[in-house]
Design a protein around this motif. Sequence first.
Motif, PDB file in Angstrom:
ATOM      1  N   TYR A   1       0.835  -1.203   0.000  1.00 18.88           N
ATOM      2  CA  TYR A   1       0.000   0.000   0.000  1.00 18.88           C
ATOM      3  C   TYR A   1       0.869   1.252   0.000  1.00 18.88           C
ATOM      4  O   TYR A   1       1.902   1.296   0.675  1.00 18.88           O
ATOM      5  CB  TYR A   1      -0.864   0.050   1.249  1.00 18.88           C
ATOM      6  N   CYS A   2       0.420   2.264  -0.716  1.00 14.63           N
ATOM      7  CA  CYS A   2       1.052   3.570  -0.559  1.00 14.63           C
ATOM      8  C   CYS A   2       0.134   4.442   0.293  1.00 14.63           C
ATOM      9  O   CYS A   2      -1.091   4.256   0.308  1.00 14.63           O
ATOM     10  CB  CYS A   2       1.366   4.235  -1.893  1.00 14.63           C
ATOM     11  N   ALA A   3       0.740   5.346   1.024  1.00 15.00           N
ATOM     12  CA  ALA A   3      -0.003   6.212   1.936  1.00 15.00           C
ATOM     13  C   ALA A   3       0.589   7.613   1.896  1.00 15.00           C
ATOM     14  O   ALA A   3       1.782   7.778   1.651  1.00 15.00           O
ATOM     15  CB  ALA A   3       0.063   5.650   3.346  1.00 15.00           C
ATOM     16  N   GLY A   4      -0.233   8.608   2.172  1.00 14.07           N
ATOM     17  CA  GLY A   4       0.237   9.979   2.141  1.00 14.07           C
ATOM     18  C   GLY A   4      -0.342  10.818   3.260  1.00 14.07           C
ATOM     19  O   GLY A   4      -1.460  10.577   3.727  1.00 14.07           O
ATOM     20  N   ASP A   5       0.460  11.777   3.696  1.00 12.31           N
ATOM     21  CA  ASP A   5       0.018  12.722   4.713  1.00 12.31           C
ATOM     22  C   ASP A   5       0.202  14.140   4.165  1.00 12.31           C
ATOM     23  O   ASP A   5       1.329  14.527   3.871  1.00 12.31           O
ATOM     24  CB  ASP A   5       0.831  12.541   5.984  1.00 12.31           C
ATOM     25  N   PRO A   6      -0.859  14.894   4.019  1.00 13.67           N
ATOM     26  CA  PRO A   6      -0.739  16.229   3.431  1.00 13.67           C
ATOM     27  C   PRO A   6      -0.112  17.265   4.361  1.00 13.67           C
ATOM     28  O   PRO A   6       0.305  18.338   3.903  1.00 13.67           O
ATOM     29  CB  PRO A   6      -2.188  16.604   3.120  1.00 13.67           C
ATOM     30  N   ASP A   7      -0.033  16.938   5.656  1.00  5.90           N
ATOM     31  CA  ASP A   7       0.414  17.934   6.634  1.00  5.90           C
ATOM     32  C   ASP A   7       1.742  17.600   7.303  1.00  5.90           C
ATOM     33  O   ASP A   7       2.414  18.503   7.819  1.00  5.90           O
ATOM     34  CB  ASP A   7      -0.647  18.109   7.711  1.00  5.90           C
ATOM     35  N   GLY A   8       2.099  16.352   7.341  1.00  6.21           N
ATOM     36  CA  GLY A   8       3.260  15.938   8.114  1.00  6.21           C
ATOM     37  C   GLY A   8       4.585  16.238   7.445  1.00  6.21           C
ATOM     38  O   GLY A   8       4.790  15.879   6.293  1.00  6.21           O
ATOM     39  N   ILE A   9       5.465  16.882   8.164  1.00  2.00           N
ATOM     40  CA  ILE A   9       6.796  17.188   7.643  1.00  2.00           C
ATOM     41  C   ILE A   9       7.669  15.940   7.671  1.00  2.00           C
ATOM     42  O   ILE A   9       8.456  15.685   6.764  1.00  2.00           O
ATOM     43  CB  ILE A   9       7.434  18.301   8.486  1.00  2.00           C
ATOM     44  N   PHE A  10       7.489  15.162   8.713  1.00  2.00           N
ATOM     45  CA  PHE A  10       8.282  13.941   8.857  1.00  2.00           C
ATOM     46  C   PHE A  10       7.473  12.749   8.374  1.00  2.00           C
ATOM     47  O   PHE A  10       6.272  12.841   8.169  1.00  2.00           O
ATOM     48  CB  PHE A  10       8.671  13.752  10.323  1.00  2.00           C
ATOM     49  N   CYS A  11       8.147  11.618   8.207  1.00  2.00           N
ATOM     50  CA  CYS A  11       7.426  10.402   7.869  1.00  2.00           C
ATOM     51  C   CYS A  11       7.655   9.375   8.966  1.00  2.00           C
ATOM     52  O   CYS A  11       8.689   9.388   9.634  1.00  2.00           O
ATOM     53  CB  CYS A  11       7.850   9.867   6.498  1.00  2.00           C
ATOM     54  N   TYR A  12       6.679   8.529   9.161  1.00  2.00           N
ATOM     55  CA  TYR A  12       6.727   7.530  10.214  1.00  2.00           C
ATOM     56  C   TYR A  12       6.247   6.200   9.668  1.00  2.00           C
ATOM     57  O   TYR A  12       5.608   6.127   8.622  1.00  2.00           O
ATOM     58  CB  TYR A  12       5.827   7.957  11.385  1.00  2.00           C
ATOM     59  N   PHE A  13       6.509   5.160  10.420  1.00  2.00           N
ATOM     60  CA  PHE A  13       6.062   3.826  10.023  1.00  2.00           C
ATOM     61  C   PHE A  13       4.872   3.373  10.860  1.00  2.00           C
ATOM     62  O   PHE A  13       4.692   2.194  11.100  1.00  2.00           O
ATOM     63  CB  PHE A  13       7.220   2.839  10.111  1.00  2.00           C
ATOM     64  N   ARG A  14       4.073   4.325  11.285  1.00  2.00           N
ATOM     65  CA  ARG A  14       2.827   4.020  11.969  1.00  2.00           C
ATOM     66  C   ARG A  14       1.679   4.217  10.996  1.00  2.00           C
ATOM     67  O   ARG A  14       1.462   5.330  10.511  1.00  2.00           O
ATOM     68  CB  ARG A  14       2.648   4.945  13.178  1.00  2.00           C
ATOM     69  N   PRO A  15       0.919   3.174  10.700  1.00  2.00           N
ATOM     70  CA  PRO A  15      -0.184   3.315   9.732  1.00  2.00           C
ATOM     71  C   PRO A  15      -1.157   4.424  10.096  1.00  2.00           C
ATOM     72  O   PRO A  15      -1.664   5.128   9.225  1.00  2.00           O
ATOM     73  CB  PRO A  15      -0.854   1.941   9.769  1.00  2.00           C
ATOM     74  N   GLY A  16      -1.416   4.598  11.369  1.00  6.70           N
ATOM     75  CA  GLY A  16      -2.386   5.592  11.810  1.00  6.70           C
ATOM     76  C   GLY A  16      -1.966   7.020  11.540  1.00  6.70           C
ATOM     77  O   GLY A  16      -2.787   7.938  11.617  1.00  6.70           O
ATOM     78  N   TYR A  17      -0.722   7.230  11.216  1.00  3.69           N
ATOM     79  CA  TYR A  17      -0.203   8.565  10.929  1.00  3.69           C
ATOM     80  C   TYR A  17      -0.713   9.107   9.602  1.00  3.69           C
ATOM     81  O   TYR A  17      -0.776  10.304   9.371  1.00  3.69           O
ATOM     82  CB  TYR A  17       1.326   8.490  10.931  1.00  3.69           C
ATOM     83  N   TYR A  18      -1.077   8.202   8.701  1.00  2.23           N
ATOM     84  CA  TYR A  18      -1.427   8.594   7.335  1.00  2.23           C
ATOM     85  C   TYR A  18      -2.933   8.574   7.111  1.00  2.23           C
ATOM     86  O   TYR A  18      -3.570   7.538   7.278  1.00  2.23           O
ATOM     87  CB  TYR A  18      -0.737   7.669   6.330  1.00  2.23           C
ATOM     88  N   PRO A  19      -3.517   9.678   6.716  1.00  2.00           N
ATOM     89  CA  PRO A  19      -4.968   9.724   6.500  1.00  2.00           C
ATOM     90  C   PRO A  19      -5.417   9.196   5.145  1.00  2.00           C
ATOM     91  O   PRO A  19      -6.593   8.901   4.949  1.00  2.00           O
ATOM     92  CB  PRO A  19      -5.283  11.219   6.626  1.00  2.00           C
ATOM     93  N   ASN A  20      -4.483   9.079   4.206  1.00  2.00           N
ATOM     94  CA  ASN A  20      -4.875   8.709   2.838  1.00  2.00           C
ATOM     95  C   ASN A  20      -4.117   7.470   2.378  1.00  2.00           C
ATOM     96  O   ASN A  20      -2.894   7.401   2.517  1.00  2.00           O
ATOM     97  CB  ASN A  20      -4.598   9.865   1.878  1.00  2.00           C
ATOM     98  N   TRP A  21      -4.863   6.534   1.798  1.00  2.00           N
ATOM     99  CA  TRP A  21      -4.319   5.237   1.411  1.00  2.00           C
ATOM    100  C   TRP A  21      -4.818   4.811   0.044  1.00  2.00           C
ATOM    101  O   TRP A  21      -5.923   5.162  -0.370  1.00  2.00           O
ATOM    102  CB  TRP A  21      -4.743   4.171   2.416  1.00  2.00           C
ATOM    103  N   GLY A  22      -3.989   4.039  -0.625  1.00  2.00           N
ATOM    104  CA  GLY A  22      -4.438   3.367  -1.828  1.00  2.00           C
ATOM    105  C   GLY A  22      -5.097   2.043  -1.472  1.00  2.00           C
ATOM    106  O   GLY A  22      -5.144   1.651  -0.304  1.00  2.00           O
ATOM    107  N   GLN A  23      -5.597   1.350  -2.496  1.00  2.00           N
ATOM    108  CA  GLN A  23      -6.295   0.083  -2.286  1.00  2.00           C
ATOM    109  C   GLN A  23      -5.325  -1.095  -2.169  1.00  2.00           C
ATOM    110  O   GLN A  23      -5.712  -2.175  -1.725  1.00  2.00           O
ATOM    111  CB  GLN A  23      -7.265  -0.170  -3.440  1.00  2.00           C
TER     112      GLN A  23
END
Length: 122
Positions: free
Chosen positions: A92-114
């Motif tokens: 899966y790819c995931a994106g966060d429109p607001d976060g400057i940093f990236c993390y490996f916590r799924p809950g950090y990302y509001p947007n996901w692919g299928q």
Amino acid sequence: QVHLEESGGGSVQAGGSLNLSCTYSGETFKSMAWFRQAPGKQREGVACMDTLDRPFYTDPVKGRATISRDRAKNRLYLQMNPLKPEDAATYYCAGDPDGIFCYFRPGYYPNWGQGTQVTVSS
């Protein structure tokens, strides 16, 4: 409307290469990531890229994976070589429109692919 779509999955032989793409629209993500989930297991991080496009990798793929991004084309990529049987999963790819940093916590990302499924044959 925000949309992310992964492509490039399929069956790959152990020792071979994996090339995944994620095409996104509707949002300019500051940070993005690849996750994977094998049957019966929790979703786990693979690689992520922060707002400065610095890459980070989890231990299982370190040295084998490369994450990259083409902001002009709204695409995120994941390359992995050599592939191991334990790499089989839905990616899966995931994106966060607001976060400057990236993390490996799924809950950090509001947007996901299928997701796109990857099988590894030995």
